[in-house]
Design a protein around this motif. Structure first.
Motif, PDB file in Angstrom:
ATOM      1  N   ALA A  92       0.979  -1.163  -0.047  1.00 43.94           N
ATOM      2  CA  ALA A  92       0.067   0.156  -0.129  1.00 43.94           C
ATOM      3  C   ALA A  92       0.812   1.210  -0.053  1.00 43.94           C
ATOM      4  N   PRO A 143      -4.582   4.239   1.888  1.00 45.90           N
ATOM      5  CA  PRO A 143      -5.225   3.131   2.160  1.00 45.90           C
ATOM      6  C   PRO A 143      -6.367   3.268   3.082  1.00 45.90           C
ATOM      7  N   ILE A 145      -7.318   0.211  -0.933  1.00 45.95           N
ATOM      8  CA  ILE A 145      -6.655   1.478  -1.268  1.00 45.95           C
ATOM      9  C   ILE A 145      -7.552   2.180  -2.317  1.00 45.95           C
TER      10      ILE A 145
END
Length: 99
Positions: free
Chosen positions: A23, A47, A57
């Motif tokens: 992420a 995220p 995300i």
């Protein structure tokens, strides 16, 4: 006319530390396109903070029109970032709105 480009992803990793790293890399790589690709009017990415059934995300970006969005999609810097994103995600959802 402005195009609002909304994308969300589910990460492929199941390990929390690996998910967090993927992420962070996505945020850095896609967020780093601002100032590199002139067609981007604004871009927010991050995220999910709630969890549960939510996607991992999300990205929300603005472009002047569909032609600007199309140029962004094929820009070499976006293609490179997109290759990484594809390598760490399991699913993608996108919608483009005129606002």
């Amino acid at each position: 006319m402005t195009i609002l480009h909304i994308v969300s992803w589910r990460l492929a990793a199941t390990d929390p530390a690996e998910k967090a790293e993927h992420a962070a890399q996505m945020v850095a790589r896609l967020g780093g396109l601002v100032g590199v690709i002139e067609e981007i009017r604004s871009l927010r990415i991050g995220p999910d903070v709630v969890g549960g059934a939510n996607w991992d995300i999300a990205l929300v970006a603005e472009y002047d029109d569909e032609a600007a969005l199309a140029r962004y999609q094929v820009h070499p810097a976006h293609v490179e970032a997109g290759a990484y994103v594809k390598s760490v995600t399991a699913e993608r959802m996108a919608v483009d709105l005129v606002v």
